[in-house]
Scaffold this motif. Structure first.
Motif, short mmCIF file in Angstrom:
data_model
loop_
_atom_site.label_atom_id
_atom_site.label_comp_id
_atom_site.label_asym_id
_atom_site.label_seq_id
_atom_site.Cartn_x
_atom_site.Cartn_y
_atom_site.Cartn_z
N THR A 84 3.98 -8.72 -5.74
CA THR A 84 2.86 -7.82 -6.04
C THR A 84 3.07 -7.13 -7.39
OG1 THR A 84 2.47 -7.43 -3.68
CG2 THR A 84 1.59 -5.82 -5.22
N HIS A 85 4.27 -6.66 -7.62
CA HIS A 85 4.57 -5.95 -8.87
C HIS A 85 4.40 -6.88 -10.07
CE1 HIS A 85 6.50 -3.34 -11.77
NE2 HIS A 85 7.41 -4.28 -12.01
N ALA A 86 4.89 -8.12 -9.95
CA ALA A 86 4.78 -9.06 -11.06
C ALA A 86 3.33 -9.41 -11.35
CB ALA A 86 5.58 -10.33 -10.75
N THR A 87 2.53 -9.59 -10.28
CA THR A 87 1.12 -9.93 -10.47
C THR A 87 0.38 -8.82 -11.22
OG1 THR A 87 1.12 -11.24 -8.43
CG2 THR A 87 -1.01 -10.50 -9.26
N ARG A 88 0.74 -7.58 -10.94
CA ARG A 88 0.02 -6.45 -11.53
C ARG A 88 0.53 -6.05 -12.91
NH1 ARG A 88 -0.32 -2.61 -6.05
NH2 ARG A 88 -1.72 -3.98 -4.90
N THR A 89 1.75 -6.40 -13.28
CA THR A 89 2.32 -5.86 -14.51
C THR A 89 2.80 -6.93 -15.51
OG1 THR A 89 4.56 -5.71 -13.57
CG2 THR A 89 3.10 -3.82 -13.26
N GLU A 90 2.95 -8.18 -15.06
CA GLU A 90 3.61 -9.17 -15.92
C GLU A 90 2.83 -9.43 -17.20
OE1 GLU A 90 4.60 -13.15 -14.21
OE2 GLU A 90 6.60 -12.26 -14.22
N ARG A 91 1.53 -9.63 -17.11
CA ARG A 91 0.74 -9.94 -18.31
C ARG A 91 0.72 -8.75 -19.25
NH1 ARG A 91 -4.60 -13.23 -16.08
NH2 ARG A 91 -3.48 -15.05 -15.24
N PHE A 113 16.00 -4.34 -20.79
CA PHE A 113 16.35 -3.06 -20.17
C PHE A 113 15.17 -2.10 -20.16
CE2 PHE A 113 17.86 1.33 -20.63
CZ PHE A 113 18.56 1.47 -19.45
N HIS A 114 14.38 -2.11 -21.21
CA HIS A 114 13.25 -1.19 -21.28
C HIS A 114 12.23 -1.48 -20.18
CE1 HIS A 114 14.54 0.71 -24.99
NE2 HIS A 114 14.77 -0.48 -25.51
N ARG A 115 11.98 -2.76 -19.93
CA ARG A 115 11.06 -3.09 -18.84
C ARG A 115 11.64 -2.67 -17.49
NH1 ARG A 115 7.96 -8.69 -17.15
NH2 ARG A 115 7.62 -8.05 -14.99
N LEU A 116 12.94 -2.91 -17.32
CA LEU A 116 13.59 -2.52 -16.06
C LEU A 116 13.49 -1.02 -15.85
CD1 LEU A 116 15.39 -3.26 -13.61
CD2 LEU A 116 17.37 -2.93 -15.10
N ARG A 117 13.69 -0.25 -16.91
CA ARG A 117 13.72 1.20 -16.78
C ARG A 117 12.34 1.80 -16.59
NH1 ARG A 117 15.94 5.54 -21.35
NH2 ARG A 117 15.45 7.44 -20.14
N ARG A 145 11.74 0.79 -6.84
CA ARG A 145 12.83 1.64 -6.34
C ARG A 145 12.82 1.74 -4.82
NH1 ARG A 145 12.92 6.94 -4.96
NH2 ARG A 145 10.77 7.15 -5.73
N LYS A 146 11.65 1.97 -4.26
CA LYS A 146 11.56 2.13 -2.81
C LYS A 146 11.97 0.87 -2.05
CE LYS A 146 8.05 3.10 0.72
NZ LYS A 146 6.65 3.51 0.93
N PRO A 147 11.39 -0.32 -2.35
CA PRO A 147 11.86 -1.53 -1.62
C PRO A 147 13.31 -1.87 -1.91
CG PRO A 147 10.30 -2.11 -3.35
CD PRO A 147 10.24 -0.63 -3.21
N LEU A 148 13.81 -1.59 -3.11
CA LEU A 148 15.21 -1.87 -3.40
C LEU A 148 16.13 -0.99 -2.55
CD1 LEU A 148 15.18 -2.30 -7.29
CD2 LEU A 148 15.85 -4.04 -5.60
N LEU A 149 15.81 0.28 -2.43
CA LEU A 149 16.62 1.17 -1.61
C LEU A 149 16.53 0.78 -0.13
CD1 LEU A 149 15.93 4.66 -3.25
CD2 LEU A 149 18.02 3.30 -3.36
#
Length: 535
Positions: free
Chosen positions: A427-434, A444-448, A456-460
């Motif tokens: 979902t995140h990639a679909t909404r932000t990748e382009r 690193f800038h994209r990660l941050r 953050r929430k699903p990773l935790l």
């Protein structure tokens, strides 16, 4: 770079499993020494394995749908966060401890039969046999399925709910046109995961099966290794188990609808369909049933553990050693599992990025997706036994025990971590990748600035799941445990074996509290007001 890291992760998984299987096969000179595989006993345990796994999956998923929907609609009632944490607890609870709690509730002298006897009725409920196995599997797997479904429902764009409210859609229409398409897309993955967990269940079947009539393929594998030491037969049985489950996963993959991500502006989510009336009553009823079903065994464990001498237990050097070893192993296993899974998911998406990916890219992406589920089909006892044989010529196996246990626990957590991270990352990639590509934001800038705030929430949550799962594991450490390597589940098992039941109950309570702390950390950001809940 990412594809290379994904290749390295996939190769590491296959190498770790393959070396263990090769060591077992070499021990007895090949599969041909296994003797007849498809005898009457194997056919019987295969039928029972499929029966109990299918029924357990059906009951868990059907029970999870209204529970997840109730939690999604009732987003602000007092104690919602603690209900979510309660639903995360069974994942980290050792199977043996959960079985003891279920016996306290459903057993001959349990709460249910005691209440029936007090009402002047007979005691018809028996926890042993197929019924007990189904109850135990639903206890462990329904909360997991409900949380995965809830995560999917909460990713529905806020615009859908506003449109539904403007159109005056009722509860049934919202479920049919908004919630069910999302749940239906998640069902194959969730059902496949639950089925594999039930098909490979060992401790619960051994504890609650009630006899040979309730044996499964996993029990037959254990018997082939433990009592007969027939590794080829164990490998052949593992292959049979893999083929059966892989056939089901293939069917589920073909019937699953293609995922569809709705466009959204990222506005806060607010639902109006469960605020009052019958929907609110139905939701509360389902939540009460779920809380009672999951919570009563924990209450029984807490009641038994509270009668133990907890200050003495906590002050023991053995407990300190076991706690430190358990936390260290669980932390490392969770870090490895989450990192490898995130790399594999990202690599799979990059491999399929071209509009028409080649056959090699498609096969590579398919292998990555299959690896996270395949590992669950290989019993930990098989992996542990194989690596024990590999390391024995190098001297004292205990020197390598922590690394092997960490690796096995990390691999066993992969399916859980993948089910949490894959939908969220997609979902995140679909909404932000382009947008990120057009702005030139990478590394690193994209990660941050882009990935970490959204993931953050699903990773935790995935990290807490993996760590709790490792904390409760007994299978891997039972093969490699020694005086220098004792975990909390192994300490609990040894106290039970020496008939120190009060100490065992106390350790079970402490282990459950540690898992509760993990779920608190993993779900810390879930309780927000409806106005503050992101899409």
């Amino acid at each position: 770079m990412t594809i290379a890291a994904g290749l390295f992760g996939l190769g590491g998984i296959l190498l770790f499993v393959g070396l263990a299987a090769a060591a077992l096969l070499a021990q007895s000179g090949g599969v041909g020494a296994a003797g007849p595989l498809f005898d009457a006993y194997i056919w019987r345990v295969t039928r029972f394995t499929l029966l109990q796994a299918s029924l357990s999956t059906l009951l868990s998923v059907v029970f999870a749908i209204p529970v997840a929907r109730a939690l999604a609609r009732q987003a602000s009632f007092p104690g919602r966060l603690w209900v979510l944490r309660l639903l995360a607890l069974p994942l980290g609870l050792p199977a043996l401890v959960g079985a003891l709690g279920l016996i306290e509730v459903w057993g001959r002298q349990g709460l249910l039969n005691t209440a029936l006897a007090a009402a002047g009725l007979s005691q018809p409920v028996s926890i042993y046999g197929l019924f007990g196995i189904l109850i135990a599997h639903v206890f462990f797997n329904m909360p997991l399925a409900a949380r995965l479904m809830l995560a999917g429902i909460e990713r529905i764009p806020a615009e859908y709910w506003r449109t539904a409210a403007n159109l005056g859609m009722g509860s049934s229409a919202i479920f049919r046109f908004i919630e069910w398409p999302v749940i239906r897309g998640l069902l194959p993955g969730i059902a496949g995961l639950v089925f594999m967990l039930c098909a490979t269940s060992f401790t619960l079947v051994l504890t609650l099966g009630g006899g040979p009539a309730a044996s499964t393929i996993e029990v037959a594998i254990y018997q082939a290794l433990r009592f007969d030491f027939d590794p080829p037969r164990a490998i052949a049985l593992s292959g049979l188990q893999i083929m059966l489950t892989a056939a089901l996963l293939l069917v589920l993959k073909f019937i699953a609808p293609p995922p569809r991500e709705g466009e959204t502006t990222g506005r806060a989510t607010r639902r109006f369909d469960g605020a009052a009336g019958l929907p609110r009553f139905v939701d509360r009823t389902w939540l009460i049933v779920a809380i009672a079903f999951v919570g009563l065994p924990f209450a029984a464990i807490a009641n038994s553990g509270a009668r133990a001498d907890l200050p003495r237990l906590v002050g023991e050097a053995a407990f300190h050693q076991a706690l430190a070893m358990s936390v260290a192993i669980a932390f490392l296993a969770a870090m490895i599992s989450v990192t490898v899974t995130a790399l594999l998911i990202r690599t799979q998406r990059l491999a399929l990025t071209p509009r028409r990916p080649g056959m090699a890219a498609g096969l590579f992406a398919g292998a990555i997706g299959a690896s996270t589920s395949f590992i669950l089909l290989v019993p930990p006892v098989v992996l542990g036994a194989g690596w024990f044989l590999l390391l024995r010529p190098l001297g004292d196996v205990a020197r390598f025990a922590p690394a092997v246990v960490v690796a096995i626990n990390a691999l066993m957590a992969l399916p859980f971590v993948h089910r949490v991270l894959a939908p969220a990352m997609s979902t995140h990639a679909t909404r932000t990748e382009r947008l990120a590509a057009s702005l030139g934001v990478s590394g690193f800038h994209r990660l941050r600035w882009i990935d970490w705030p959204a993931l953050r929430k699903p990773l935790l949550m995935a990290f807490s799941f993996a760590m709790a799962l490792s904390l409760g594991d007994l299978g891997a450490v039972a093969l490699f445990g020694s005086q220098d390597m004792v975990t909390l589940p192994l300490l609990l098992y040894s106290r039970m074996g020496s008939y120190r039941t009060a100490d065992a109950a106390g350790i079970a309570l402490l282990l459950g509290l540690i898992c509760l702390v993990l779920t608190v950390l993993g779900t810390g950001g879930e309780e927000k007001s409806p106005e503050g809940r992101g899409a």
